[in-house]
Design a protein around this motif. Structure first.
Motif, PDB file in Angstrom:
ATOM      1  N   LEU A 165     -13.671 -66.577 -20.245  1.00 58.43           N
ATOM      2  CA  LEU A 165     -13.331 -65.215 -20.646  1.00 58.43           C
ATOM      3  C   LEU A 165     -11.965 -64.863 -20.070  1.00 58.43           C
ATOM      4  N   ALA A 166     -11.157 -64.162 -20.851  1.00 58.43           N
ATOM      5  CA  ALA A 166      -9.821 -63.777 -20.408  1.00 58.43           C
ATOM      6  C   ALA A 166      -9.705 -62.270 -20.329  1.00 58.43           C
ATOM      7  N   GLY A 167      -8.951 -61.811 -19.374  1.00 57.06           N
ATOM      8  CA  GLY A 167      -8.708 -60.375 -19.237  1.00 57.06           C
ATOM      9  C   GLY A 167      -8.013 -60.077 -17.929  1.00 57.06           C
ATOM     10  N   GLU A 168      -7.800 -58.815 -17.719  1.00 58.35           N
ATOM     11  CA  GLU A 168      -7.184 -58.355 -16.472  1.00 58.35           C
ATOM     12  C   GLU A 168      -8.290 -57.901 -15.521  1.00 58.35           C
ATOM     13  N   PRO A 169      -8.199 -58.287 -14.253  1.00 55.26           N
ATOM     14  CA  PRO A 169      -9.190 -57.792 -13.291  1.00 55.26           C
ATOM     15  C   PRO A 169      -9.140 -56.273 -13.202  1.00 55.26           C
ATOM     16  N   GLY A 170     -10.315 -55.661 -13.132  1.00 59.66           N
ATOM     17  CA  GLY A 170     -10.381 -54.214 -13.007  1.00 59.66           C
ATOM     18  C   GLY A 170      -9.783 -53.745 -11.686  1.00 59.66           C
ATOM     19  N   PRO A 171      -9.148 -52.592 -11.687  1.00 62.44           N
ATOM     20  CA  PRO A 171      -8.500 -52.114 -10.464  1.00 62.44           C
ATOM     21  C   PRO A 171      -9.478 -51.826  -9.321  1.00 62.44           C
ATOM     22  N   GLU A 172     -10.690 -51.417  -9.650  1.00 62.16           N
ATOM     23  CA  GLU A 172     -11.668 -51.116  -8.603  1.00 62.16           C
ATOM     24  C   GLU A 172     -12.506 -52.325  -8.230  1.00 62.16           C
ATOM     25  N   THR A 173     -12.964 -53.081  -9.247  1.00 61.04           N
ATOM     26  CA  THR A 173     -13.851 -54.222  -8.965  1.00 61.04           C
ATOM     27  C   THR A 173     -13.077 -55.452  -8.536  1.00 61.04           C
ATOM     28  N   GLY A 174     -11.867 -55.626  -9.068  1.00 63.03           N
ATOM     29  CA  GLY A 174     -11.093 -56.822  -8.765  1.00 63.03           C
ATOM     30  C   GLY A 174     -11.520 -58.037  -9.577  1.00 63.03           C
ATOM     31  N   TRP A 175     -12.401 -57.847 -10.558  1.00 61.92           N
ATOM     32  CA  TRP A 175     -12.829 -58.965 -11.389  1.00 61.92           C
ATOM     33  C   TRP A 175     -12.770 -58.590 -12.866  1.00 61.92           C
ATOM     34  N   ILE A 176     -12.816 -59.631 -13.702  1.00 59.71           N
ATOM     35  CA  ILE A 176     -12.842 -59.424 -15.149  1.00 59.71           C
ATOM     36  C   ILE A 176     -14.246 -59.015 -15.576  1.00 59.71           C
ATOM     37  N   LEU A 177     -15.233 -59.717 -15.048  1.00 60.12           N
ATOM     38  CA  LEU A 177     -16.640 -59.459 -15.353  1.00 60.12           C
ATOM     39  C   LEU A 177     -17.461 -60.033 -14.220  1.00 60.12           C
ATOM     40  N   ASP A 178     -18.496 -59.345 -13.845  1.00 57.11           N
ATOM     41  CA  ASP A 178     -19.428 -59.841 -12.832  1.00 57.11           C
ATOM     42  C   ASP A 178     -20.097 -61.112 -13.376  1.00 57.11           C
ATOM     43  N   TYR A 179     -20.077 -62.192 -12.586  1.00 54.73           N
ATOM     44  CA  TYR A 179     -20.686 -63.448 -13.038  1.00 54.73           C
ATOM     45  C   TYR A 179     -22.176 -63.290 -13.341  1.00 54.73           C
ATOM     46  N   THR A 180     -22.844 -62.406 -12.627  1.00 55.03           N
ATOM     47  CA  THR A 180     -24.265 -62.164 -12.916  1.00 55.03           C
ATOM     48  C   THR A 180     -24.429 -61.537 -14.290  1.00 55.03           C
TER      49      THR A 180
END
Length: 117
Positions: free
Chosen positions: A38-53
């Motif tokens: 998956l491609a994207g920009e990490p969220g400013p609050e979470t620091g990730w693109i998507l939670d692996y869970t």
């Protein structure tokens, strides 16, 4: 940025369109590995693109359709080559993940297919 997660499933299949005597014409099984990118920009609050869970939980229903199944009995997979299976998987998960960029599907540790839509 691109993230990925690897999944595995066990399935049986046979290839009905190979020449007589070809070893893949008989029923056999594989432990497949599937990498989902998956491609994207990490969220400013979470620091990730998507939670692996979250990624795992959203892919799980697709894996369940394939795991411990005879692929030839699944609609659209009557001739389940790795290439056909990869496009089938892509079509199932692309609506779930608009940020999907690539999948890698391995039938064995040394053979597989990369599909990018």
């Amino acid at each position: 940025m691109i993230i990925y997660k690897t999944f595995s499933f066990d399935s049986a299949h046979y290839l009905p369109n190979v020449p007589a005597g070809h070893k893949c014409g008989g029923m056999h099984g594989h432990t497949y590995t599937l990498k989902v990118f998956l491609a994207g920009e990490p969220g400013p609050e979470t620091g990730w693109i998507l939670d692996y869970t979250d990624l795992k939980n959203r892919i799980r229903p697709v894996i369940r359709l394939l795991d411990h199944k005879l692929l030839n009995e699944i609609p659209g997979l009557e001739n389940p080559t790795a290439e056909k299976l990869s496009t089938w998987i892509w079509n199932k998960i692309k609506p779930i993940f608009p940020e999907l960029r690539r999948i890698e599907l391995n039938e064995t540790p040394g053979t597989g297919v990369i599909y990018e839509g």
